[in-house]
Design an enzyme around this catalytic site. Structure first.
Site, PDB file in Angstrom:
ATOM      1  N   ARG A 224       0.458  -1.048  -0.262  1.00 19.92           N
ATOM      2  CA  ARG A 224       0.378   0.231   0.397  1.00 19.92           C
ATOM      3  C   ARG A 224       0.954   0.989   0.293  1.00 19.92           C
ATOM      4  NH1 ARG A 224      -3.820  -0.305   5.016  1.00 19.92           N
ATOM      5  NH2 ARG A 224      -2.820  -2.393   5.582  1.00 19.92           N
TER       6      ARG A 224
ATOM      7  N   GLY B 145       4.197 -15.819   6.113  1.00 17.38           N
ATOM      8  CA  GLY B 145       3.657 -14.959   6.677  1.00 17.38           C
ATOM      9  C   GLY B 145       4.154 -14.284   8.008  1.00 17.38           C
TER      10      GLY B 145
ATOM     11  N   ASN C 279       1.486   1.714   6.993  1.00 14.96           N
ATOM     12  CA  ASN C 279       1.133   0.817   6.022  1.00 14.96           C
ATOM     13  C   ASN C 279       0.652   1.712   5.104  1.00 14.96           C
ATOM     14  OD1 ASN C 279       0.986  -2.160   7.537  1.00 14.96           O
ATOM     15  ND2 ASN C 279      -0.689  -1.328   8.251  1.00 14.96           N
TER      16      ASN C 279
HETATM   17  C1  UD1 Z   1       0.045  -8.555  12.113  1.00 13.96           C
HETATM   18  C2  UD1 Z   1      -0.403  -9.207  13.250  1.00 13.96           C
HETATM   19  C3  UD1 Z   1      -2.319  -9.133  13.745  1.00 13.96           C
HETATM   20  C4  UD1 Z   1      -1.486  -7.826  14.013  1.00 13.96           C
HETATM   21  C5  UD1 Z   1      -0.472  -6.068  13.113  1.00 13.96           C
HETATM   22  C6  UD1 Z   1       0.255  -5.587  14.342  1.00 13.96           C
HETATM   23  C7  UD1 Z   1       0.015 -11.550  11.909  1.00 13.96           C
HETATM   24  C8  UD1 Z   1      -0.398 -12.769  11.608  1.00 13.96           C
HETATM   25  N1  UD1 Z   1      -1.102 -10.646  12.327  1.00 13.96           N
HETATM   26  O1  UD1 Z   1      -0.671  -8.415  10.658  1.00 13.96           O
HETATM   27  O2  UD1 Z   1      -2.708 -10.308  14.612  1.00 13.96           O
HETATM   28  O3  UD1 Z   1      -2.877  -7.222  15.314  1.00 13.96           O
HETATM   29  O4  UD1 Z   1       0.557  -6.974  12.937  1.00 13.96           O
HETATM   30  O5  UD1 Z   1       0.613  -4.403  13.593  1.00 13.96           O
HETATM   31  O6  UD1 Z   1       1.164 -11.675  12.633  1.00 13.96           O
HETATM   32  N2  UD1 Z   1       6.297  -9.706   7.913  1.00 13.96           N
HETATM   33  C9  UD1 Z   1       7.568 -10.717   7.213  1.00 13.96           C
HETATM   34  N3  UD1 Z   1       7.150 -11.722   6.980  1.00 13.96           N
HETATM   35  C10 UD1 Z   1       6.160 -12.169   5.835  1.00 13.96           C
HETATM   36  C11 UD1 Z   1       4.831 -11.242   6.712  1.00 13.96           C
HETATM   37  C12 UD1 Z   1       5.421 -10.180   7.608  1.00 13.96           C
HETATM   38  O7  UD1 Z   1       8.730 -10.629   8.034  1.00 13.96           O
HETATM   39  O8  UD1 Z   1       6.302 -13.308   5.714  1.00 13.96           O
HETATM   40  C13 UD1 Z   1       6.452  -8.690   8.285  1.00 13.96           C
HETATM   41  C14 UD1 Z   1       5.428  -7.364   7.867  1.00 13.96           C
HETATM   42  O9  UD1 Z   1       7.255  -6.478   7.032  1.00 13.96           O
HETATM   43  C15 UD1 Z   1       5.399  -6.472   8.957  1.00 13.96           C
HETATM   44  C16 UD1 Z   1       5.269  -7.277   9.813  1.00 13.96           C
HETATM   45  O10 UD1 Z   1       5.781  -8.820   9.769  1.00 13.96           O
HETATM   46  O11 UD1 Z   1       6.868  -5.553   9.127  1.00 13.96           O
HETATM   47  C17 UD1 Z   1       3.813  -7.402   9.654  1.00 13.96           C
HETATM   48  O12 UD1 Z   1       3.367  -8.339   8.530  1.00 13.96           O
HETATM   49  P1  UD1 Z   1       1.617  -7.250   8.410  1.00 13.96           P
HETATM   50  O13 UD1 Z   1       1.544  -8.473   6.966  1.00 13.96           O
HETATM   51  O14 UD1 Z   1       2.003  -5.891   8.203  1.00 13.96           O
HETATM   52  O15 UD1 Z   1       0.895  -7.985   9.518  1.00 13.96           O
HETATM   53  P2  UD1 Z   1      -0.751  -7.231  10.074  1.00 13.96           P
HETATM   54  O16 UD1 Z   1      -1.691  -7.890   8.769  1.00 13.96           O
HETATM   55  O17 UD1 Z   1      -0.265  -6.291  10.195  1.00 13.96           O
HETATM   56 CA    CA Z   2       1.177  -3.932   9.765  1.00 12.50          CA
END
Ligand code: UD1
Ligand code: CA
Length: 482
Positions: A31, A98, A248
């Site tokens: 985004r 994830g 985001n």
């Molecule tokens: C996540 C949480 C959610 C919480 C929110 C708070 C999970 C499943 N969910 O959701 O409960 O309320 O954060 O902001 O954890 N990332 C990786 N590798 C991946 C996926 C993500 O390193 O494969 C990193 C992203 O770069 C980011 C962080 O993890 O820094 C969170 O990922 P994001 O996709 O933003 O999670 P949310 O959907 O926001």
């Molecule tokens: Ca996030």
């Protein structure tokens, strides 16, 4: 009694356990619609990831693992600049399956006796004290406990919701996309930050599956595995949503920037700094102020800037890496950029409006620098004045020197820079060119319009320009004559 003793020993062991941090930074940040990875977008002049890494340093973490994936090379290349002096190491997550999968990649590098703190690279404004409180809450819940940082939000949309059992104990986190209507009404959300014992975390992560709405390995699912094992799960809930706000989108980044700046402004005002308008101030670094400092609207401060007692900064100044000493006044639209060499403005100086001070400028007391004057890598001793349209580069200017309008140092011969030395009490007339290397002797006067290519003696008048020639009765050519 015996059981209490055993528990205390285990608690003690964990209380002294080394802290190891995993920072999630592999996600795409779709985004943002930017070529720059999300965690390198800037807030208050510093990449989001830089804010998070600074926290890990405040916590004196023994090891910091940054999970990289999307644009991994770019993020990894930025790490040394963001965390030059403490142990930060990148771990690749390829592909990104994830948040749980992300932490799994870090586990081979984590020691079993550690307490692991998981942070998000896109949550920049958490305070070290909050994380310390989270770690204490975890330790207080007994050995093997999992602690989640949570917050209640008026609009919890998009966040994982904290589910509690009839006794109020945390039993799971459900992601927005997996939640039913009732669960979506829960306003306590998971911040993305948790603390867990390494050994437990390893076991819980091993049980994750991707059977959910997004087909991802959710870190948040470790909660149910911890609960199933009988481990204590505590939610450390804070009220300050800003500390757990993630970035985001550009709009969220801008909103967080304003909120951050508002806090900086409030802290400055609490210390007595008088801001014409706290909503029109930007501090991108560290601004240290003495007593009775006044700052007008629209000023930007970058890097470390110190303002001494009674300093006044006019509207729309940009000041970076500089020390402005007591009583100095900086008039509107002045640009001071100390770069790596820094700039020092001495006490009771008058600078601007429209002045430009570049790296290595050091001004003594009561120096005056006026409009459209540029100074670089030069010292001006007490009482020196350069009031209009002038350039001083690589110069040492003595006390009380008057440097005339339009005068410049020709400090660059196309290959090298040369120095100009101007003795105390020299008067440089208007529109002079001082061809460096050159020394002007103390107390000398340089006539207006002179081009000085040789050293000039002290106390004398030196003029280096063509003598005026007058031709009486001379007729200008006229258009009608051919
Ligand atoms: C996540 C949480 C959610 C919480 C929110 C708070 C999970 C499943 N969910 O959701 O409960 O309320 O954060 O902001 O954890 N990332 C990786 N590798 C991946 C996926 C993500 O390193 O494969 C990193 C992203 O770069 C980011 C962080 O993890 O820094 C969170 O990922 P994001 O996709 O933003 O999670 P949310 O959907 O926001
Ligand atoms: Ca996030």
């Amino acid at each position: 009694m015996h059981e209490e003793q055993a528990l205390d020993d285990a608690t003690m062991r964990e209380a002294t356990a080394p802290l190891e941090v995993v920072v999630l930074a592999a996600g795409k940040g779709t985004r943002m619609k930017s070529r720059t990875p999300k965690v390198l977008q800037r807030l208050a002049g510093r990449p989001l990831l830089g804010h998070v890494l600074a926290l890990t340093r405040q916590l004196a973490a023994r090891r910091v693992l940054v999970i990289t994936g999307h644009e991994a090379e770019v993020v990894e290349a930025a790490l040394p600049g963001l965390a030059a002096d403490w142990p930060v190491q990148a771990v690749r997550q390829q592909p990104q399956l994830g948040t749980g999968h992300a932490v799994q990649q870090a586990m081979p590098h984590i020691s079993d006796e550690a307490v692991v703190l998981v942070l998000s690279g896109d949550v920049p404004l958490t305070e070290a004290g909050t994380l310390q409180a989270l770690l204490r809450a975890r330790a207080a819940a007994g050995p093997g406990a999992l602690a989640l940082l949570t917050v209640r939000l008026p609009d919890p949309t998009g966040y994982g919701r904290v589910l509690r059992d009839a006794q109020g104990g945390v039993c799971a986190i459900v992601e927005e996309k997996d939640a039913d209507a009732g669960q979506r009404r829960i306003d306590e959300v998971y911040s993305g930050i948790l603390a867990a014992p390494a050994a437990g975390l390893r076991r819980w992560l091993a049980r994750l599956t991707n059977a959910n709405a997004q087909g991802e390995y959710y870190l948040t699912d470790i909660v149910v595995h911890a609960v199933a094992e009988g481990a204590a799960v505590v939610a450390h809930r804070i009220d300050d949503a800003l500390q757990v706000a993630g970035v985001n989108s550009p709009a969220q980044l801008a909103a967080l920037e304003r909120a951050y700046q508002r806090r900086v402004a409030e802290a400055l005002m609490a210390d007595g700094v008088r801001l014409a308008d706290p909503a029109r101030l930007d501090v991108r670094g560290e601004l240290v102020c003495g007593q009775d400092v006044e700052i007008d609207v629209g000023c930007v401060f970058e890097g470390r800037v110190e303002l001494g007692d009674g300093v006044r900064i006019g509207a729309h100044c940009v000041i970076a890496q500089a020390r402005i000493e007591a009583g100095a006044q900086i008039a509107p639209f002045t640009h001071i950029d100390g770069g790596s060499a820094g700039v020092v403005v001495g006490p009771a100086c008058h600078i601007g409006p429209f002045a430009r001070l570049r790296p290595g400028t050091v001004l003594g007391a009561e120096v005056h620098v006026g409009n459209f004057v540029e100074i670089k890598n030069s010292t001006l001793a007490a009482g020196a004045k350069a009031n209009h349209l002038a350039y001083l580069g690589d110069a040492a200017v003595g006390a009380r020197v008057n440097y005339g309008a339009g005068s410049i140092t020709a400090n660059y011969d196309g290959a090298r820079k040369h120095r100009t030395v101007i003795g105390d009490d020299v008067h440089v007339g208007s529109n002079c060119v001082l061809v460096a290397p050159v020394t002007l002797g103390a107390g000398g006067t340089i006539g207006a319009g002179s081009t000085i290519t040789k050293d000039t003696p002290a106390g004398a008048l030196t003029v280096a320009r063509a003598k005026p020639v007058t031709i009486a009765g001379w007729q200008r050519p006229r258009k009608d004559e051919r």
